[in-house]
Design a protein around this motif. Structure first.
Motif, PDB file in Angstrom:
ATOM      1  N   ASP A  94       0.374  12.900  -4.033  1.00 16.75           N
ATOM      2  CA  ASP A  94       0.525  12.966  -2.612  1.00 16.75           C
ATOM      3  C   ASP A  94       1.639  12.673  -2.121  1.00 16.75           C
ATOM      4  OD1 ASP A  94      -1.886  14.543  -2.802  1.00 16.75           O
ATOM      5  OD2 ASP A  94      -3.066  12.577  -1.923  1.00 16.75           O
ATOM      6  N   ALA A  95       2.318  11.715  -2.857  1.00 13.81           N
ATOM      7  CA  ALA A  95       3.737  11.005  -2.151  1.00 13.81           C
ATOM      8  C   ALA A  95       4.804  12.048  -2.437  1.00 13.81           C
ATOM      9  CB  ALA A  95       3.964   9.639  -2.591  1.00 13.81           C
ATOM     10  N   LEU A  96       4.665  12.882  -3.418  1.00  8.57           N
ATOM     11  CA  LEU A  96       5.869  13.907  -3.779  1.00  8.57           C
ATOM     12  C   LEU A  96       6.617  14.655  -2.740  1.00  8.57           C
ATOM     13  CD1 LEU A  96       4.516  14.729  -7.271  1.00  8.57           C
ATOM     14  CD2 LEU A  96       5.977  12.844  -6.796  1.00  8.57           C
TER      15      LEU A  96
ATOM     16  N   VAL B  51      -0.984   1.843 -13.139  1.00  7.60           N
ATOM     17  CA  VAL B  51      -1.844   0.997 -13.176  1.00  7.60           C
ATOM     18  C   VAL B  51      -3.045   1.566 -13.943  1.00  7.60           C
ATOM     19  CG1 VAL B  51      -3.877   0.092 -11.529  1.00  7.60           C
ATOM     20  CG2 VAL B  51      -1.357   0.064 -10.607  1.00  7.60           C
ATOM     21  N   GLY B  52      -3.227   2.898 -13.862  1.00  6.08           N
ATOM     22  CA  GLY B  52      -4.318   3.485 -14.777  1.00  6.08           C
ATOM     23  C   GLY B  52      -5.715   3.729 -13.973  1.00  6.08           C
ATOM     24  N   ARG B  53      -5.325   3.914 -12.477  1.00  5.18           N
ATOM     25  CA  ARG B  53      -6.542   4.136 -11.535  1.00  5.18           C
ATOM     26  C   ARG B  53      -6.449   5.686 -11.337  1.00  5.18           C
ATOM     27  NH1 ARG B  53      -6.475  -0.357  -7.389  1.00  5.18           N
ATOM     28  NH2 ARG B  53      -7.277   1.438  -6.117  1.00  5.18           N
ATOM     29  N   THR B  54      -7.608   6.659 -11.320  1.00 10.29           N
ATOM     30  CA  THR B  54      -7.268   7.787 -10.665  1.00 10.29           C
ATOM     31  C   THR B  54      -7.025   8.007  -9.433  1.00 10.29           C
ATOM     32  OG1 THR B  54      -9.773   7.868 -10.513  1.00 10.29           O
ATOM     33  CG2 THR B  54      -8.832   8.649 -12.685  1.00 10.29           C
ATOM     34  N   ASP B  55      -7.501   7.109  -8.523  1.00 10.02           N
ATOM     35  CA  ASP B  55      -7.302   7.258  -6.993  1.00 10.02           C
ATOM     36  C   ASP B  55      -5.600   7.073  -6.882  1.00 10.02           C
ATOM     37  OD1 ASP B  55      -7.751   4.477  -7.812  1.00 10.02           O
ATOM     38  OD2 ASP B  55      -7.619   4.094  -5.709  1.00 10.02           O
ATOM     39  N   LEU B  56      -5.225   6.180  -7.773  1.00 13.33           N
ATOM     40  CA  LEU B  56      -3.726   5.863  -7.474  1.00 13.33           C
ATOM     41  C   LEU B  56      -2.838   6.954  -8.094  1.00 13.33           C
ATOM     42  CD1 LEU B  56      -3.409   2.316  -8.348  1.00 13.33           C
ATOM     43  CD2 LEU B  56      -3.342   3.289  -6.143  1.00 13.33           C
TER      44      LEU B  56
ATOM     45  N   SER C 146       0.687  -1.065   0.101  1.00 13.09           N
ATOM     46  CA  SER C 146       0.105   0.201   0.049  1.00 13.09           C
ATOM     47  C   SER C 146       0.748   1.136   0.136  1.00 13.09           C
ATOM     48  CB  SER C 146      -1.011   0.015   1.233  1.00 13.09           C
ATOM     49  OG  SER C 146      -1.594   1.277   1.350  1.00 13.09           O
ATOM     50  N   THR C 147       0.337   2.406  -0.533  1.00 12.76           N
ATOM     51  CA  THR C 147       1.105   3.492  -0.455  1.00 12.76           C
ATOM     52  C   THR C 147       1.180   4.107   0.940  1.00 12.76           C
ATOM     53  OG1 THR C 147      -0.718   4.812  -1.356  1.00 12.76           O
ATOM     54  CG2 THR C 147       0.696   4.010  -2.996  1.00 12.76           C
ATOM     55  N   ASP C 148       0.240   3.788   1.748  1.00 17.25           N
ATOM     56  CA  ASP C 148       0.110   4.203   3.010  1.00 17.25           C
ATOM     57  C   ASP C 148       1.601   4.480   3.836  1.00 17.25           C
ATOM     58  OD1 ASP C 148      -2.272   4.540   2.895  1.00 17.25           O
ATOM     59  OD2 ASP C 148      -3.004   3.019   3.669  1.00 17.25           O
ATOM     60  N   GLY C 149       2.343   3.087   3.446  1.00 14.79           N
ATOM     61  CA  GLY C 149       3.905   3.281   4.143  1.00 14.79           C
ATOM     62  C   GLY C 149       4.746   3.889   3.575  1.00 14.79           C
ATOM     63  N   VAL C 150       4.575   4.839   2.275  1.00 15.74           N
ATOM     64  CA  VAL C 150       5.711   5.268   1.743  1.00 15.74           C
ATOM     65  C   VAL C 150       6.295   6.408   2.491  1.00 15.74           C
ATOM     66  CG1 VAL C 150       6.345   6.934  -0.519  1.00 15.74           C
ATOM     67  CG2 VAL C 150       4.776   5.010  -0.755  1.00 15.74           C
TER      68      VAL C 150
ATOM     69  N   ASP D 253       6.549   6.634   5.740  1.00 13.70           N
ATOM     70  CA  ASP D 253       7.285   5.911   6.845  1.00 13.70           C
ATOM     71  C   ASP D 253       8.699   5.769   6.112  1.00 13.70           C
ATOM     72  OD1 ASP D 253       5.056   5.909   8.654  1.00 13.70           O
ATOM     73  OD2 ASP D 253       4.609   3.971   8.123  1.00 13.70           O
ATOM     74  N   LEU D 254       8.947   5.281   4.977  1.00 15.95           N
ATOM     75  CA  LEU D 254      10.297   5.173   4.658  1.00 15.95           C
ATOM     76  C   LEU D 254      10.846   6.608   4.119  1.00 15.95           C
ATOM     77  CD1 LEU D 254       9.500   2.182   2.137  1.00 15.95           C
ATOM     78  CD2 LEU D 254      10.796   2.030   4.163  1.00 15.95           C
ATOM     79  N   LEU D 255      10.110   7.374   3.156  1.00 11.86           N
ATOM     80  CA  LEU D 255      10.807   8.763   2.906  1.00 11.86           C
ATOM     81  C   LEU D 255       9.738  10.016   3.463  1.00 11.86           C
ATOM     82  CD1 LEU D 255      11.197   7.338  -0.759  1.00 11.86           C
ATOM     83  CD2 LEU D 255      13.148   8.187   0.964  1.00 11.86           C
ATOM     84  N   PRO D 256       9.968  10.270   4.712  1.00 12.22           N
ATOM     85  CA  PRO D 256       9.005  11.146   5.255  1.00 12.22           C
ATOM     86  C   PRO D 256       8.859  12.524   4.382  1.00 12.22           C
ATOM     87  CG  PRO D 256      10.649  10.536   6.953  1.00 12.22           C
ATOM     88  CD  PRO D 256      11.152   9.788   5.629  1.00 12.22           C
ATOM     89  N   ALA D 257       9.867  13.034   3.800  1.00  6.50           N
ATOM     90  CA  ALA D 257       9.817  14.017   3.096  1.00  6.50           C
ATOM     91  C   ALA D 257       8.996  13.950   1.614  1.00  6.50           C
ATOM     92  CB  ALA D 257      10.992  14.846   2.771  1.00  6.50           C
ATOM     93  N   GLY D 258       9.022  12.620   1.396  1.00  7.95           N
ATOM     94  CA  GLY D 258       8.351  12.396  -0.062  1.00  7.95           C
ATOM     95  C   GLY D 258       9.266  11.812  -0.976  1.00  7.95           C
ATOM     96  N   VAL D 259       8.830  11.320  -2.124  1.00  7.23           N
ATOM     97  CA  VAL D 259       9.785  11.118  -3.136  1.00  7.23           C
ATOM     98  C   VAL D 259       9.976  12.137  -4.275  1.00  7.23           C
ATOM     99  CG1 VAL D 259       8.973   8.846  -3.003  1.00  7.23           C
ATOM    100  CG2 VAL D 259       7.894  10.273  -4.647  1.00  7.23           C
ATOM    101  N   ASP D 260      11.270  11.922  -5.026  1.00  4.70           N
ATOM    102  CA  ASP D 260      11.652  12.884  -5.955  1.00  4.70           C
ATOM    103  C   ASP D 260      10.568  12.281  -7.209  1.00  4.70           C
ATOM    104  OD1 ASP D 260      13.949  14.159  -4.573  1.00  4.70           O
ATOM    105  OD2 ASP D 260      14.707  12.232  -5.221  1.00  4.70           O
ATOM    106  N   HIS D 261      10.283  11.304  -7.475  1.00  4.23           N
ATOM    107  CA  HIS D 261       9.560  10.739  -8.564  1.00  4.23           C
ATOM    108  C   HIS D 261       8.653   9.770  -8.295  1.00  4.23           C
ATOM    109  CE1 HIS D 261      12.967  12.427 -10.944  1.00  4.23           C
ATOM    110  NE2 HIS D 261      13.722  11.809 -10.410  1.00  4.23           N
ATOM    111  N   ALA D 262       7.443   9.602  -8.805  1.00  3.24           N
ATOM    112  CA  ALA D 262       6.376   8.744  -8.521  1.00  3.24           C
ATOM    113  C   ALA D 262       5.770   8.388  -9.884  1.00  3.24           C
ATOM    114  CB  ALA D 262       5.333   9.249  -7.592  1.00  3.24           C
ATOM    115  N   PHE D 263       5.801   7.071 -10.243  1.00  5.71           N
ATOM    116  CA  PHE D 263       5.282   6.607 -11.387  1.00  5.71           C
ATOM    117  C   PHE D 263       4.027   5.677 -11.323  1.00  5.71           C
ATOM    118  CE2 PHE D 263       9.954   7.452 -11.832  1.00  5.71           C
ATOM    119  CZ  PHE D 263       9.867   7.759 -13.193  1.00  5.71           C
ATOM    120  N   GLU D 264       2.740   6.248 -11.789  1.00  6.61           N
ATOM    121  CA  GLU D 264       1.724   5.227 -11.893  1.00  6.61           C
ATOM    122  C   GLU D 264       1.515   4.606 -12.932  1.00  6.61           C
ATOM    123  OE1 GLU D 264      -2.450   3.929 -11.741  1.00  6.61           O
ATOM    124  OE2 GLU D 264      -1.591   5.007 -13.194  1.00  6.61           O
TER     125      GLU D 264
END
Length: 349
Positions: free
Chosen positions: A256-258, A245-250, A226-230, A232-243
């Protein structure tokens, strides 16, 4: 000859298919192998609207049988991987080195096939789910004979899209952090693209825990269901997020993870009328949402590059081919692909 046809109601493996000879600037190819990509199935479920009847398949490799007038870069007997990008080579975008933006490459689909005397459409300018096809010369890229054709087939879509999105579109730099949502064929190639680029932390997310082994083999340093744990690993967020799957919620979760100056790259294909939402205020920290078509690739350059990286042991291709199926076993390949039991099912002819 035999091919996989969608008639508007169902997909079937059909006999009695014919294809015309290559004309000027075209290449006739005997298909050896073709990957079953989600985009092929998206035609049947209506996610990708397409005229019917149509021969499916767009991720293929084979042997050149004939070339039309003016074709000099390949010859009969050459092994080739096929690109879906039938770019013109003469427009302003092609001239700028952006063939994925060529407007002439997304025109009215051709109908080089016939069945029972009636014309049949060609999917993605390729139709690799047939024993033979004809493509524009720019779509046929020679690969060394020592690259297995079932592996070479996957370069033309999954690899170009996934690795290309990292290297060409996002331009991931050494030391960056990367989040990959979805670890199917494209997602695995995003992972290995991030590895090739030198990303320091590569987080794979997939709801299927059985995919962790493959994700780590391709480059993931962390795996989550789940993205819920991202955070926890990277508190400030990530530099690049690649979706992927093709789902708008994702898509929203990717945004939000950036971290600040982060960018979300959209690779999954939702329905054509889908709309996504995000918090506008978050974007003022120099964040970006990037569309990406076909890995922003230049196939004649990139396919040859990826084939050479494979030969050097730096790019994984064989590991993408979970299983091969004779074309007559298409229904089984489809069922296992839809169930997520394979990274890539590959049809053989």
């Amino acid at each position: 000859m035999k091919g996989v046809i969608f008639d508007g109601k169902r997909i079937e493996v059909a006999d009695g298919l014919g294809v015309r000879e290559p004309g000027p600037g075209e290449v006739g190819v005997r298909i050896a192998a073709a990957g079953l990509c989600h985009s092929d199935l998206s035609v049947a479920d209506g996610t990708i609207p397409f005229p019917v009847p149509v021969v499916l398949g767009h991720e293929g490799a084979g042997v050149v049988e004939a070339v039309g007038e003016g074709v000099t870069h390949v010859a009969p007997g050459d092994h080739v991987a096929l690109s879906t990008l039938a770019s013109c080579g003469t427009c302003a975008d092609c001239g700028r080195g952006r063939p994925t933006m060529c407007r002439r490459a997304i025109g009215r689909p051709g109908r080089p096939f016939t069945r029972r005397g009636e014309p049949v459409h060609q999917f993605a300018a390729t139709s690799a789910f047939a024993e033979r096809t004809v493509v524009r010369a720019v779509q046929a890229v020679r690969v060394p004979d020592d690259v297995p054709l079932p592996s070479a087939a996957l370069i033309g879509c999954a690899v170009l899209t996934g690795v290309g999105a990292v290297l060409n579109r996002a331009r991931v730099e050494r030391g960056d952090s990367v989040l990959v949502i979805g670890t199917g064929g494209v997602g695995l190639n995003v992972l290995q693209g991030a590895r090739l680029a030198g990303a320091l932390r590569i987080v794979a997310v997939d709801t299927n825990p059985a995919k962790e082994e493959a994700a780590r083999r391709f480059g993931a340093t962390h795996f989550l269901t789940s993205t819920d744990g991202v955070r926890d690993l990277l508190p400030a967020g990530v530099d690049h997020a690649f979706e992927c799957v093709g789902r708008t919620d994702l898509i929203r979760r990717a945004v939000d993870a950036l971290d600040r100056r982060g960018q979300a790259v959209l690779l999954g294909v939702p329905p054509a009328d889908a709309e996504a939402a995000f918090r506008v205020s978050a974007m003022y920290l120099d964040k970006s949402i990037l569309g990406c078509r076909y890995g922003s690739s230049r196939p004649q350059r990139d396919i040859a590059l990826y084939a050479e990286l494979y030969r050097q042991g730096r790019l994984l291709l064989d590991e993408l081919v979970t299983r091969t199926y004779p074309v007559d076993d298409f229904d089984q390949a489809r069922a296992e692909a839809e169930a997520g039991r394979v990274a890539r099912a590959v049809l053989t002819f």
